[in-house]
Design a protein around this motif. Structure first.
Motif, PDB file in Angstrom:
ATOM      1  N   ASN A  13       0.846  -1.192   0.000  1.00 53.38           N
ATOM      2  CA  ASN A  13       0.000   0.000   0.000  1.00 53.38           C
ATOM      3  C   ASN A  13       0.881   1.241   0.000  1.00 53.38           C
ATOM      4  N   GLY A  14       0.463   2.249  -0.761  1.00 55.63           N
ATOM      5  CA  GLY A  14       1.219   3.499  -0.750  1.00 55.63           C
ATOM      6  C   GLY A  14       1.281   4.127  -2.122  1.00 55.63           C
ATOM      7  N   THR A  15       2.340   4.899  -2.355  1.00 55.68           N
ATOM      8  CA  THR A  15       2.482   5.649  -3.600  1.00 55.68           C
ATOM      9  C   THR A  15       3.832   5.353  -4.235  1.00 55.68           C
ATOM     10  N   VAL A  16       3.796   5.074  -5.528  1.00 52.76           N
ATOM     11  CA  VAL A  16       5.028   4.915  -6.306  1.00 52.76           C
ATOM     12  C   VAL A  16       5.137   6.128  -7.223  1.00 52.76           C
ATOM     13  N   ILE A  17       6.209   6.876  -7.078  1.00 59.06           N
ATOM     14  CA  ILE A  17       6.446   8.029  -7.953  1.00 59.06           C
ATOM     15  C   ILE A  17       7.491   7.583  -8.960  1.00 59.06           C
ATOM     16  N   ASP A  18       7.032   7.414 -10.206  1.00 57.18           N
ATOM     17  CA  ASP A  18       7.868   6.811 -11.250  1.00 57.18           C
ATOM     18  C   ASP A  18       8.259   7.872 -12.279  1.00 57.18           C
ATOM     19  N   HIS A  19       9.239   7.570 -13.090  1.00 59.34           N
ATOM     20  CA  HIS A  19       9.669   8.449 -14.191  1.00 59.34           C
ATOM     21  C   HIS A  19      10.141   9.819 -13.707  1.00 59.34           C
ATOM     22  N   ILE A  20      10.907   9.820 -12.636  1.00 60.54           N
ATOM     23  CA  ILE A  20      11.534  11.054 -12.140  1.00 60.54           C
ATOM     24  C   ILE A  20      12.892  11.179 -12.838  1.00 60.54           C
ATOM     25  N   PRO A  21      13.230  12.362 -13.387  1.00 64.69           N
ATOM     26  CA  PRO A  21      14.582  12.501 -13.945  1.00 64.69           C
ATOM     27  C   PRO A  21      15.609  12.255 -12.824  1.00 64.69           C
ATOM     28  N   ALA A  22      16.575  11.368 -13.087  1.00 64.68           N
ATOM     29  CA  ALA A  22      17.487  10.922 -12.025  1.00 64.68           C
ATOM     30  C   ALA A  22      18.231  12.085 -11.363  1.00 64.68           C
ATOM     31  N   ASN A  23      18.540  13.115 -12.155  1.00 64.42           N
ATOM     32  CA  ASN A  23      19.322  14.219 -11.573  1.00 64.42           C
ATOM     33  C   ASN A  23      18.527  15.038 -10.560  1.00 64.42           C
ATOM     34  N   HIS A  24      17.224  14.833 -10.495  1.00 65.57           N
ATOM     35  CA  HIS A  24      16.409  15.587  -9.540  1.00 65.57           C
ATOM     36  C   HIS A  24      15.810  14.724  -8.429  1.00 65.57           C
ATOM     37  N   ALA A  56      14.516   7.817 -12.099  1.00 63.26           N
ATOM     38  CA  ALA A  56      14.520   7.396 -10.706  1.00 63.26           C
ATOM     39  C   ALA A  56      13.091   7.081 -10.301  1.00 63.26           C
ATOM     40  N   ILE A  57      12.960   6.308  -9.247  1.00 59.44           N
ATOM     41  CA  ILE A  57      11.649   5.903  -8.744  1.00 59.44           C
ATOM     42  C   ILE A  57      11.687   5.952  -7.219  1.00 59.44           C
ATOM     43  N   ILE A  58      10.581   6.389  -6.637  1.00 61.97           N
ATOM     44  CA  ILE A  58      10.481   6.448  -5.171  1.00 61.97           C
ATOM     45  C   ILE A  58       9.210   5.706  -4.769  1.00 61.97           C
ATOM     46  N   LYS A  59       9.312   4.845  -3.783  1.00 63.18           N
ATOM     47  CA  LYS A  59       8.134   4.112  -3.286  1.00 63.18           C
ATOM     48  C   LYS A  59       7.951   4.432  -1.810  1.00 63.18           C
ATOM     49  N   VAL A  60       6.800   4.992  -1.491  1.00 60.33           N
ATOM     50  CA  VAL A  60       6.532   5.386  -0.114  1.00 60.33           C
ATOM     51  C   VAL A  60       5.366   4.549   0.402  1.00 60.33           C
ATOM     52  N   THR A  61       5.633   3.748   1.415  1.00 60.36           N
ATOM     53  CA  THR A  61       4.617   2.849   1.968  1.00 60.36           C
ATOM     54  C   THR A  61       3.623   3.616   2.835  1.00 60.36           C
ATOM     55  N   ASP A  62       2.338   3.299   2.675  1.00 58.12           N
ATOM     56  CA  ASP A  62       1.250   3.857   3.504  1.00 58.12           C
ATOM     57  C   ASP A  62       1.162   5.374   3.447  1.00 58.12           C
ATOM     58  N   LYS A  63       1.491   5.944   2.280  1.00 62.83           N
ATOM     59  CA  LYS A  63       1.398   7.404   2.158  1.00 62.83           C
ATOM     60  C   LYS A  63       0.691   7.742   0.855  1.00 62.83           C
ATOM     61  N   TYR A  64      -0.304   8.641   0.947  1.00 67.23           N
ATOM     62  CA  TYR A  64      -1.023   9.129  -0.228  1.00 67.23           C
ATOM     63  C   TYR A  64      -0.938  10.633  -0.196  1.00 67.23           C
ATOM     64  N   PHE A  65      -0.507  11.240  -1.280  1.00 63.34           N
ATOM     65  CA  PHE A  65      -0.253  12.680  -1.304  1.00 63.34           C
ATOM     66  C   PHE A  65      -1.487  13.440  -1.773  1.00 63.34           C
ATOM     67  N   GLU A  66      -1.633  14.667  -1.271  1.00 59.96           N
ATOM     68  CA  GLU A  66      -2.638  15.592  -1.803  1.00 59.96           C
ATOM     69  C   GLU A  66      -2.120  16.114  -3.149  1.00 59.96           C
ATOM     70  N   ALA A  80       7.029  12.955 -14.147  1.00 61.04           N
ATOM     71  CA  ALA A  80       6.691  12.009 -13.068  1.00 61.04           C
ATOM     72  C   ALA A  80       5.260  11.497 -13.183  1.00 61.04           C
ATOM     73  N   LYS A  81       5.107  10.197 -12.870  1.00 54.29           N
ATOM     74  CA  LYS A  81       3.773   9.593 -12.816  1.00 54.29           C
ATOM     75  C   LYS A  81       3.609   9.002 -11.427  1.00 54.29           C
ATOM     76  N   LEU A  82       2.469   9.254 -10.827  1.00 54.28           N
ATOM     77  CA  LEU A  82       2.193   8.667  -9.518  1.00 54.28           C
ATOM     78  C   LEU A  82       1.301   7.465  -9.670  1.00 54.28           C
ATOM     79  N   ASN A  83       1.641   6.422  -8.979  1.00 56.31           N
ATOM     80  CA  ASN A  83       0.818   5.218  -8.985  1.00 56.31           C
ATOM     81  C   ASN A  83       0.329   4.997  -7.565  1.00 56.31           C
ATOM     82  N   ILE A  84      -0.983   4.961  -7.411  1.00 59.14           N
ATOM     83  CA  ILE A  84      -1.579   4.733  -6.096  1.00 59.14           C
ATOM     84  C   ILE A  84      -1.764   3.222  -5.946  1.00 59.14           C
ATOM     85  N   ILE A  85      -1.145   2.671  -4.918  1.00 60.83           N
ATOM     86  CA  ILE A  85      -1.146   1.214  -4.741  1.00 60.83           C
ATOM     87  C   ILE A  85      -2.011   0.825  -3.539  1.00 60.83           C
TER      88      ILE A  85
END
Ligand code: CTP
Ligand code: ZN
Length: 151
Positions: A13-24, A56-66, A80-85
């Motif tokens: 459960n949480g949010t995957v933030i995918d397709h982030i430019p690696a330098n940022h 780059a990709i970031i996966k945050v467990t149990d967090k949903y962003f506004e 960036a694309k956010l995936n709600i899991i």
């Protein structure tokens, strides 16, 4: 799932933030305040991507962003694309939108601006999103895409 997606484990459960430019990547982490929360976070960088050379990709467990939180990253990670899991499934995908106001992410282009002389957080209203133009709240000068510097 292809093998390359397993480089960073799936989350329940949480949010995957995918397709982030690696330098940022680290800028996105700090803008979203991920360095200050206690949720489990995993990230990967310099991964192969069809769309970006280095993503780059970031996966945050149990967090949903506004939406307003997530839109803060639009200037540095417009791809960036956010995936709600939920329960291992992607139940929603979101894209980022440039917000109407940009606070503390971009440097004012005007060297005489007070924000470049004193320790003041920059603040801009977005006057154009297509050809990015940011109007400084303090000096009223326009910072355009070609002069954009991330703080
Ligand atoms: N993901 C995850 N945990 C899950 C489900 C998905 O970490 N339980 C991750 C996947 O590894 C992927 C992202 O969430 O990085 C999006 O998953 P998915 O939509 O299945 O992948 P794609 O179809 O490749 O998405 P896109 O086209 O947006 O790249
Ligand atoms: Zn200014």
């Amino acid at each position: 799932m292809s093998h390359k997606k397993l480089k960073v484990s799936a989350i329940k459960n949480g949010t995957v933030i995918d397709h982030i430019p690696a330098n940022h990547l680290f800028k996105v982490i700090s803008i979203l305040g991920l360095d200050k929360i206690s949720n489990q976070i995993t990230f990967g960088t310099n991964l192969e991507s069809h769309k970006l050379n280095h993503k780059a990709i970031i996966k945050v467990t149990d967090k949903y962003f506004e939406d307003n939180e997530i839109n803060k990253i639009a200037l540095i990670a417009p791809t960036a694309k956010l995936n709600i899991i939920k329960d291992y499934e992607v139940i929603e995908k979101k894209v980022v939108d440039i917000p109407d106001e940009v606070v503390g992410i971009v440097k004012c282009f005007n060297p005489k601006c007070i924000t470049n002389k004193e320790d003041i957080t920059t603040r801009f209203s977005v006057v154009s999103k297509e050809e990015l133009a940011l109007k400084c709240h303090y000096c009223e000068k326009i910072t355009s895409e070609e002069h954009l510097t991330i703080i």
